[in-house]
Design a protein around this motif. Structure first.
Motif, mmCIF file in Angstrom:
data_model
loop_
_atom_site.group_PDB
_atom_site.id
_atom_site.type_symbol
_atom_site.label_atom_id
_atom_site.label_comp_id
_atom_site.label_asym_id
_atom_site.label_seq_id
_atom_site.Cartn_x
_atom_site.Cartn_y
_atom_site.Cartn_z
ATOM 1 N N GLY A 9 0.818 -1.200 0.000
ATOM 2 C CA GLY A 9 0.000 0.000 0.000
ATOM 3 C C GLY A 9 0.851 1.249 0.000
ATOM 4 O O GLY A 9 2.085 1.202 0.083
ATOM 5 N N ARG A 38 -11.966 -4.032 1.077
ATOM 6 C CA ARG A 38 -11.499 -2.715 1.497
ATOM 7 C C ARG A 38 -12.541 -2.038 2.366
ATOM 8 O O ARG A 38 -13.731 -2.324 2.285
ATOM 9 C CB ARG A 38 -11.156 -1.853 0.278
ATOM 10 C CG ARG A 38 -12.359 -1.441 -0.552
ATOM 11 C CD ARG A 38 -11.880 -0.721 -1.814
ATOM 12 N NE ARG A 38 -13.012 -0.243 -2.624
ATOM 13 C CZ ARG A 38 -12.889 0.295 -3.821
ATOM 14 N NH1 ARG A 38 -11.677 0.440 -4.376
ATOM 15 N NH2 ARG A 38 -13.961 0.708 -4.483
ATOM 16 N N ALA A 40 -13.298 1.960 3.714
ATOM 17 C CA ALA A 40 -13.017 3.389 3.789
ATOM 18 C C ALA A 40 -13.594 3.931 5.088
ATOM 19 O O ALA A 40 -14.539 3.349 5.642
ATOM 20 C CB ALA A 40 -13.625 4.095 2.588
ATOM 21 N N THR A 90 -9.481 5.082 -2.251
ATOM 22 C CA THR A 90 -8.801 5.256 -0.977
ATOM 23 C C THR A 90 -9.511 4.467 0.109
ATOM 24 O O THR A 90 -10.709 4.619 0.338
ATOM 25 C CB THR A 90 -8.760 6.739 -0.596
ATOM 26 O OG1 THR A 90 -7.955 7.439 -1.553
ATOM 27 C CG2 THR A 90 -8.176 6.921 0.800
ATOM 28 N N ALA A 91 -8.751 3.589 0.762
ATOM 29 C CA ALA A 91 -9.318 2.709 1.784
ATOM 30 C C ALA A 91 -8.195 1.871 2.387
ATOM 31 O O ALA A 91 -7.059 1.878 1.884
ATOM 32 C CB ALA A 91 -10.368 1.790 1.185
ATOM 33 N N ARG A 92 -8.542 1.172 3.420
ATOM 34 C CA ARG A 92 -7.637 0.156 3.939
ATOM 35 C C ARG A 92 -8.024 -1.156 3.266
ATOM 36 O O ARG A 92 -9.198 -1.540 3.286
ATOM 37 C CB ARG A 92 -7.725 0.043 5.456
ATOM 38 C CG ARG A 92 -6.595 -0.798 6.060
ATOM 39 C CD ARG A 92 -6.451 -0.572 7.528
ATOM 40 N NE ARG A 92 -5.299 -1.268 8.065
ATOM 41 C CZ ARG A 92 -4.065 -0.783 8.056
ATOM 42 N NH1 ARG A 92 -3.837 0.418 7.543
ATOM 43 N NH2 ARG A 92 -3.070 -1.485 8.578
ATOM 44 N N TYR A 93 -7.052 -1.822 2.688
ATOM 45 C CA TYR A 93 -7.283 -3.044 1.936
ATOM 46 C C TYR A 93 -6.865 -4.251 2.770
ATOM 47 O O TYR A 93 -5.737 -4.297 3.289
ATOM 48 C CB TYR A 93 -6.513 -2.997 0.615
ATOM 49 C CG TYR A 93 -7.156 -2.097 -0.408
ATOM 50 C CD1 TYR A 93 -7.167 -0.713 -0.227
ATOM 51 C CD2 TYR A 93 -7.783 -2.612 -1.528
ATOM 52 C CE1 TYR A 93 -7.789 0.124 -1.142
ATOM 53 C CE2 TYR A 93 -8.396 -1.785 -2.460
ATOM 54 C CZ TYR A 93 -8.397 -0.425 -2.261
ATOM 55 O OH TYR A 93 -9.008 0.403 -3.174
ATOM 56 N N TYR A 94 -7.779 -5.188 2.855
ATOM 57 C CA TYR A 94 -7.577 -6.367 3.696
ATOM 58 C C TYR A 94 -7.509 -7.628 2.841
ATOM 59 O O TYR A 94 -8.356 -7.833 1.959
ATOM 60 C CB TYR A 94 -8.713 -6.520 4.693
ATOM 61 C CG TYR A 94 -8.783 -5.418 5.713
ATOM 62 C CD1 TYR A 94 -9.511 -4.266 5.471
ATOM 63 C CD2 TYR A 94 -8.108 -5.535 6.926
ATOM 64 C CE1 TYR A 94 -9.577 -3.246 6.413
ATOM 65 C CE2 TYR A 94 -8.173 -4.528 7.879
ATOM 66 C CZ TYR A 94 -8.906 -3.390 7.611
ATOM 67 O OH TYR A 94 -8.962 -2.384 8.543
ATOM 68 N N THR A 110 -3.633 -2.986 4.657
ATOM 69 C CA THR A 110 -2.632 -2.036 4.181
ATOM 70 C C THR A 110 -3.359 -0.835 3.600
ATOM 71 O O THR A 110 -4.360 -0.976 2.895
ATOM 72 C CB THR A 110 -1.690 -2.688 3.146
ATOM 73 O OG1 THR A 110 -0.652 -1.769 2.786
ATOM 74 C CG2 THR A 110 -2.419 -3.125 1.884
ATOM 75 N N GLN A 111 -2.883 0.351 3.929
ATOM 76 C CA GLN A 111 -3.575 1.583 3.537
ATOM 77 C C GLN A 111 -3.222 1.971 2.106
ATOM 78 O O GLN A 111 -2.045 2.015 1.736
ATOM 79 C CB GLN A 111 -3.217 2.720 4.487
ATOM 80 C CG GLN A 111 -3.880 4.038 4.161
ATOM 81 C CD GLN A 111 -5.393 4.000 4.350
ATOM 82 O OE1 GLN A 111 -5.896 3.311 5.239
ATOM 83 N NE2 GLN A 111 -6.119 4.721 3.508
ATOM 84 N N THR A 113 -3.952 5.207 -0.380
ATOM 85 C CA THR A 113 -4.454 6.571 -0.466
ATOM 86 C C THR A 113 -4.197 7.096 -1.870
ATOM 87 O O THR A 113 -3.051 7.096 -2.338
ATOM 88 C CB THR A 113 -3.781 7.474 0.569
ATOM 89 O OG1 THR A 113 -4.013 6.953 1.883
ATOM 90 C CG2 THR A 113 -4.340 8.893 0.493
#
Length: 116
Positions: A9, A38, A40, A90-94, A110-111, A113
């Motif tokens: 990320g 993800r 947000a 834009t988000a945190r991806y899992y 993982t972020q 942006t």
């Protein structure tokens, strides 16, 4: 137990690309589905893309044509190639793994942006 660790990320400009990686370790059954979700801020976690152990894929509409999910079964890795990124990505991806016995596992995320 299965452990998932994401990487890749970061901050990218609109229109740019990123490649996320997820390494799985532990007791991993060969029949499983791995993928990416993800979340947000202020929103629920949502599907991005998944891939089965036989490489069947599924994508969210927002990811179709821009993102590609792949995996390396020998290395227990799953990847997400993201192109033409938009601010709304834009988000945190899992990373996620779901096995045939009903086990469901998540990484820490993982972020990503996307901003100019």
């Amino acid at each position: 137990q299965v452990q998932l660790v994401e990487s890749g990320g970061g901050l990218v400009q609109p229109g740019g690309s990123l490649r996320l990686s997820c390494a799985a370790s532990g007791t991993i059954f060969r029949i499983n589905t791995m993928g990416w979700y993800r979340q947000a801020p202020g929103k629920e976690r949502e599907l991005v893309a998944t891939i089965t152990s036989t490489s069947s894929t599924n994508y969210a509409d927002s990811a179709k044509g821009r993102f590609t999910v792949s995996r390396d079964n020998a290395k227990n890795m799953v990847y997400l190639q993201m192109n033409s990124l938009k601010p709304e990505d834009t988000a945190r991806y899992y990373c996620n793994l779901a096995d045939w016995r009903g086990g469901v596992y998540w990484g820490q995320g993982t972020q990503v942006t996307v901003s100019s």
